[in-house]
Structures are given as C-alpha cells and as structure tokens.
Motif scaffolding. Structure first.
Motif, PDB file in Angstrom:
ATOM      1  N   LEU A  81      36.694  49.210   0.119  1.00  0.00           N
ATOM      2  CA  LEU A  81      35.441  49.261  -0.674  1.00  0.00           C
ATOM      3  C   LEU A  81      34.939  48.313  -1.467  1.00  0.00           C
ATOM      4  CD1 LEU A  81      33.282  51.469  -1.414  1.00  0.00           C
ATOM      5  CD2 LEU A  81      34.660  52.317  -3.149  1.00  0.00           C
ATOM      6  N   LYS A  82      33.732  47.828  -0.888  1.00  0.00           N
ATOM      7  CA  LYS A  82      33.257  46.697  -1.739  1.00  0.00           C
ATOM      8  C   LYS A  82      31.766  47.208  -2.537  1.00  0.00           C
ATOM      9  CE  LYS A  82      36.008  43.307  -0.482  1.00  0.00           C
ATOM     10  NZ  LYS A  82      36.742  43.901   0.538  1.00  0.00           N
ATOM     11  N   ILE A  83      31.522  47.120  -3.446  1.00  0.00           N
ATOM     12  CA  ILE A  83      30.431  47.341  -4.494  1.00  0.00           C
ATOM     13  C   ILE A  83      29.633  46.268  -4.611  1.00  0.00           C
ATOM     14  CG2 ILE A  83      29.234  48.721  -6.413  1.00  0.00           C
ATOM     15  CD1 ILE A  83      32.169  50.455  -6.365  1.00  0.00           C
ATOM     16  N   GLU A  84      28.309  46.205  -4.266  1.00  0.00           N
ATOM     17  CA  GLU A  84      27.484  45.071  -4.307  1.00  0.00           C
ATOM     18  C   GLU A  84      26.015  45.525  -5.200  1.00  0.00           C
ATOM     19  OE1 GLU A  84      26.741  43.150  -0.799  1.00  0.00           O
ATOM     20  OE2 GLU A  84      28.758  42.917  -0.311  1.00  0.00           O
ATOM     21  N   LYS A  85      25.337  44.826  -5.364  1.00  0.00           N
ATOM     22  CA  LYS A  85      24.036  45.107  -6.221  1.00  0.00           C
ATOM     23  C   LYS A  85      23.172  46.014  -5.110  1.00  0.00           C
ATOM     24  CE  LYS A  85      21.702  42.281  -8.449  1.00  0.00           C
ATOM     25  NZ  LYS A  85      20.591  41.094  -8.745  1.00  0.00           N
ATOM     26  N   GLY A  86      23.439  47.544  -5.699  1.00  0.00           N
ATOM     27  CA  GLY A  86      22.531  48.457  -4.954  1.00  0.00           C
ATOM     28  C   GLY A  86      23.028  48.719  -3.437  1.00  0.00           C
ATOM     29  N   LYS A  87      24.318  48.504  -3.125  1.00  0.00           N
ATOM     30  CA  LYS A  87      24.769  49.213  -2.024  1.00  0.00           C
ATOM     31  C   LYS A  87      26.454  49.022  -2.035  1.00  0.00           C
ATOM     32  CE  LYS A  87      24.783  45.002   0.663  1.00  0.00           C
ATOM     33  NZ  LYS A  87      24.268  44.248   2.153  1.00  0.00           N
ATOM     34  N   MET A  88      26.954  49.529  -1.278  1.00  0.00           N
ATOM     35  CA  MET A  88      28.553  49.498  -0.962  1.00  0.00           C
ATOM     36  C   MET A  88      29.021  49.560   0.558  1.00  0.00           C
ATOM     37  SD  MET A  88      28.477  52.776  -3.346  1.00  0.00           S
ATOM     38  CE  MET A  88      26.711  52.949  -2.930  1.00  0.00           C
ATOM     39  N   LEU A  89      29.886  48.834   1.138  1.00  0.00           N
ATOM     40  CA  LEU A  89      30.298  48.701   2.107  1.00  0.00           C
ATOM     41  C   LEU A  89      31.917  49.045   2.278  1.00  0.00           C
ATOM     42  CD1 LEU A  89      28.941  45.052   3.105  1.00  0.00           C
ATOM     43  CD2 LEU A  89      27.783  47.327   3.735  1.00  0.00           C
ATOM     44  N   ALA A  90      32.096  49.951   3.169  1.00  0.00           N
ATOM     45  CA  ALA A  90      33.254  50.502   3.309  1.00  0.00           C
ATOM     46  C   ALA A  90      34.156  50.712   4.866  1.00  0.00           C
ATOM     47  CB  ALA A  90      33.835  51.902   2.596  1.00  0.00           C
ATOM     48  N   LEU A  91      35.185  50.633   5.039  1.00  0.00           N
ATOM     49  CA  LEU A  91      36.106  50.920   5.811  1.00  0.00           C
ATOM     50  C   LEU A  91      36.733  52.346   5.892  1.00  0.00           C
ATOM     51  CD1 LEU A  91      37.381  47.572   7.193  1.00  0.00           C
ATOM     52  CD2 LEU A  91      35.448  49.220   8.276  1.00  0.00           C
ATOM     53  N   VAL A  92      36.883  53.285   6.519  1.00  0.00           N
ATOM     54  CA  VAL A  92      37.538  54.767   6.270  1.00  0.00           C
ATOM     55  C   VAL A  92      38.245  54.897   7.656  1.00  0.00           C
ATOM     56  CG1 VAL A  92      37.152  56.955   5.827  1.00  0.00           C
ATOM     57  CG2 VAL A  92      35.546  55.448   5.022  1.00  0.00           C
ATOM     58  N   GLN A  93      39.492  55.294   7.321  1.00  0.00           N
ATOM     59  CA  GLN A  93      40.244  55.851   8.482  1.00  0.00           C
ATOM     60  C   GLN A  93      40.197  57.058   9.084  1.00  0.00           C
ATOM     61  OE1 GLN A  93      42.956  53.543  10.164  1.00  0.00           O
ATOM     62  NE2 GLN A  93      42.349  55.126  11.505  1.00  0.00           N
ATOM     63  N   GLY A  94      39.788  57.331  10.130  1.00  0.00           N
ATOM     64  CA  GLY A  94      39.493  58.700  10.572  1.00  0.00           C
ATOM     65  C   GLY A  94      40.624  59.186  11.567  1.00  0.00           C
ATOM     66  N   SER A  95      40.408  60.057  12.401  1.00  0.00           N
ATOM     67  CA  SER A  95      41.656  60.508  13.223  1.00  0.00           C
ATOM     68  C   SER A  95      41.879  59.551  14.390  1.00  0.00           C
ATOM     69  CB  SER A  95      41.039  61.778  13.964  1.00  0.00           C
ATOM     70  OG  SER A  95      39.874  61.710  14.474  1.00  0.00           O
ATOM     71  N   GLY A  96      41.087  58.594  14.672  1.00  0.00           N
ATOM     72  CA  GLY A  96      41.259  57.620  15.495  1.00  0.00           C
ATOM     73  C   GLY A  96      42.141  56.409  14.949  1.00  0.00           C
ATOM     74  N   SER A  97      42.179  55.402  15.983  1.00  0.00           N
ATOM     75  CA  SER A  97      43.179  54.253  15.465  1.00  0.00           C
ATOM     76  C   SER A  97      42.175  53.201  14.853  1.00  0.00           C
ATOM     77  CB  SER A  97      43.878  53.642  16.754  1.00  0.00           C
ATOM     78  OG  SER A  97      43.000  53.276  17.701  1.00  0.00           O
ATOM     79  N   LYS A  98      41.076  53.260  15.151  1.00  0.00           N
ATOM     80  CA  LYS A  98      40.216  52.118  14.550  1.00  0.00           C
ATOM     81  C   LYS A  98      39.466  52.712  13.213  1.00  0.00           C
ATOM     82  CE  LYS A  98      36.378  48.903  15.811  1.00  0.00           C
ATOM     83  NZ  LYS A  98      35.503  48.558  16.821  1.00  0.00           N
ATOM     84  N   PRO A  99      39.218  52.305  12.267  1.00  0.00           N
ATOM     85  CA  PRO A  99      38.489  52.692  11.135  1.00  0.00           C
ATOM     86  C   PRO A  99      37.043  52.706  11.300  1.00  0.00           C
ATOM     87  CG  PRO A  99      39.244  50.505  10.463  1.00  0.00           C
ATOM     88  CD  PRO A  99      39.825  50.840  11.827  1.00  0.00           C
ATOM     89  N   TYR A 100      36.388  53.636  10.615  1.00  0.00           N
ATOM     90  CA  TYR A 100      34.754  53.622  10.760  1.00  0.00           C
ATOM     91  C   TYR A 100      34.134  52.741   9.720  1.00  0.00           C
ATOM     92  CZ  TYR A 100      35.681  57.736  13.950  1.00  0.00           C
ATOM     93  OH  TYR A 100      36.167  58.293  14.880  1.00  0.00           O
ATOM     94  N   SER A 101      33.180  52.462  10.106  1.00  0.00           N
ATOM     95  CA  SER A 101      32.322  51.532   8.809  1.00  0.00           C
ATOM     96  C   SER A 101      31.234  52.316   8.255  1.00  0.00           C
ATOM     97  CB  SER A 101      31.534  50.202   9.793  1.00  0.00           C
ATOM     98  OG  SER A 101      32.290  49.251  10.380  1.00  0.00           O
ATOM     99  N   VAL A 102      31.214  52.262   7.030  1.00  0.00           N
ATOM    100  CA  VAL A 102      30.387  53.146   6.253  1.00  0.00           C
ATOM    101  C   VAL A 102      29.413  52.131   5.195  1.00  0.00           C
ATOM    102  CG1 VAL A 102      30.165  54.947   4.391  1.00  0.00           C
ATOM    103  CG2 VAL A 102      31.707  55.235   6.007  1.00  0.00           C
ATOM    104  N   GLU A 103      28.309  52.307   5.302  1.00  0.00           N
ATOM    105  CA  GLU A 103      27.259  51.332   4.489  1.00  0.00           C
ATOM    106  C   GLU A 103      26.447  52.566   3.530  1.00  0.00           C
ATOM    107  OE1 GLU A 103      23.915  48.347   4.545  1.00  0.00           O
ATOM    108  OE2 GLU A 103      24.993  48.372   6.158  1.00  0.00           O
TER     109      GLU A 103
END
Length: 238
Positions: A81-103
C-alpha cells in the motif's frame, strides 16, 4: 471449489500463511513493498486511524462489502500500500495466485472546508504532536470527522478501481485497502494531510501566532525579536 459450487473454506491461519508467502515473493522483485500487517484484531488504535475507519463505516454506500474488507486486511491480504498525494496504489491477495491491483483516488479538500478548519482551530493547537495524536478539544473531533463538512472524505469524493472480476462497486479488495489506510494512519497521521492535499503546517502556524505575539509583546523593537518562519516549528517542538 468446494461442495455445491461454494468456495472451499480456508482457515485464517492458512490465509495469513499464503499472504506471507506472496509478500516474500513480491519482495524479491520489489524490496520496497509496504504491506499492511495487523497485530491482533484491532485495525487501528489511535485517533486518526480509528476516525478514518469510523467514517468509512458510517456510509451506507460501503455497507455491503466493508465487512469482508476487514477480514481481508486482518489476514494480511494487503500486500502493498503506497499513499501519495490524493491517491493510493495497492496490491491485494485474493483467492487466486496473482494479487489484484487497486487504485483509489480522493478529491482535494474543498478550500471552504479548509478555511473553516483553520478558523476554528486558530490559536488552539499547541504542537504538531498534539494535532497528530488527536489530543484536541472534542469540538475538533466533530469538526474533523463530520460527514458533511469535515475533513474526512464522503463516498462521492472517493474513486476506485480493482483488477478483480467482481462487478460490485466496492469489492472486498477495495474495502481491504480502505481499512488498510486506517492502519497506515496509525503509523503516520501526516499521510492523512498528504492524502487530502492540505497543508497541516499552515494550520499549526495559525495556531502558534498567538504564542508568538505573547513572546513579542514586551519587546521594545519587534524587529529584533521576530523569529523567522523556518524557526517557528523548531521552537514549539515540531
């Protein structure tokens, strides 16, 4: 897939183990990842983190999925989880092997609201430590976290996207990141001001002017006793 088409049950300990493995794998490619690690059951323990999460839970728009987000963040699913000015970028582990990208992006605090905050707080916050620790009059608590005119964002000011296939407006991965922000604010409350693109030093300076005037009132010549702006924050322990 488990019986009757339902996902197979995975124990909490196993979920955390899988999340830790994903973190270790990501660190090999990117040593600077910043996962959300929750110790115990409480996501946030300090004023800013708790106030952020309380604000999230007050909105009906998020009510359907917000609970799943709590479980995800507690189980270590927010791998970065990275917090920048006015936004966040994250990687979240779901049920699959590859994490999902969240903005997630958040609107800048309206100037009208910010001026109101400065007006009410004028001369009434002692130091940066006081502000960041949430040790201020109760009316400030209400001011900062008020749903309509406070500093915390309303649902219409929060915009998000997730790479998962879930069609829900707020998927569990987005909800996990929103809660992860609360945990991150526990560690560094200044990030809240960065997130809303506001200058907390301006708020402190306004509150300190009263103290400065008191120090200068007995001076024969103000010009000899004036302290440069750059020294103000050091003087008051900032």
């Amino acid at each position: 897939m488990g019986y009757y088409g339902y996902p197979e049950y995975v124990p909490v300990a196993k979920k955390r183990e899988n999340a830790q493995k994903s973190i270790e794998k990501l660190k090999k490619k990117n040593p600077n990842i910043s996962p959300i690690i929750i110790e115990g059951k409480t996501i946030a323990n300090k004023w800013w983190g708790k106030a952020w999460n309380k604000n999230l839970e007050s909105y009906a728009d998020f009510s359907n999925r917000i609970g799943r987000g709590r479980s995800y963040v507690r189980n270590g699913a927010v791998l970065d989880l990275k917090i920048e000015k006015g936004k966040m970028l994250a990687l979240v582990q779901g049920s699959g092997s590859k994490p999902y990208s969240v903005e997630i992006s958040i609107n800048k605090l309206e100037d009208k609201k910010w001026q109101k905050v400065i007006e009410i707080c004028n001369h009434r916050i002692d130091t940066m430590e006081t502000l960041l620790a949430g040790k201020f009059p109760k009316e400030f608590d209400e001011l900062f976290s008020a749903s309509k005119n406070g500093m915390f964002p309303s649902p219409k000011e929060i915009h998000f996207s997730c790479s998962c296939p879930d069609s829900a407006r707020v998927c569990k991965h987005i909800a996990a990141v929103l809660y992860g922000i609360g945990a991150r604010l526990d560690e560094d409350p200044i990030l809240f001001f960065k997130l809303r693109d506001i200058d907390f030093e301006e708020l402190l300076k306004k509150s300190m002017e009263d103290k400065m005037q008191s120090m200068l009132k007995n001076a024969d010549k103000k010009s000899k006793r004036v302290i440069d702006d750059t020294d103000v924050f050091d003087l008051f322990g900032v």
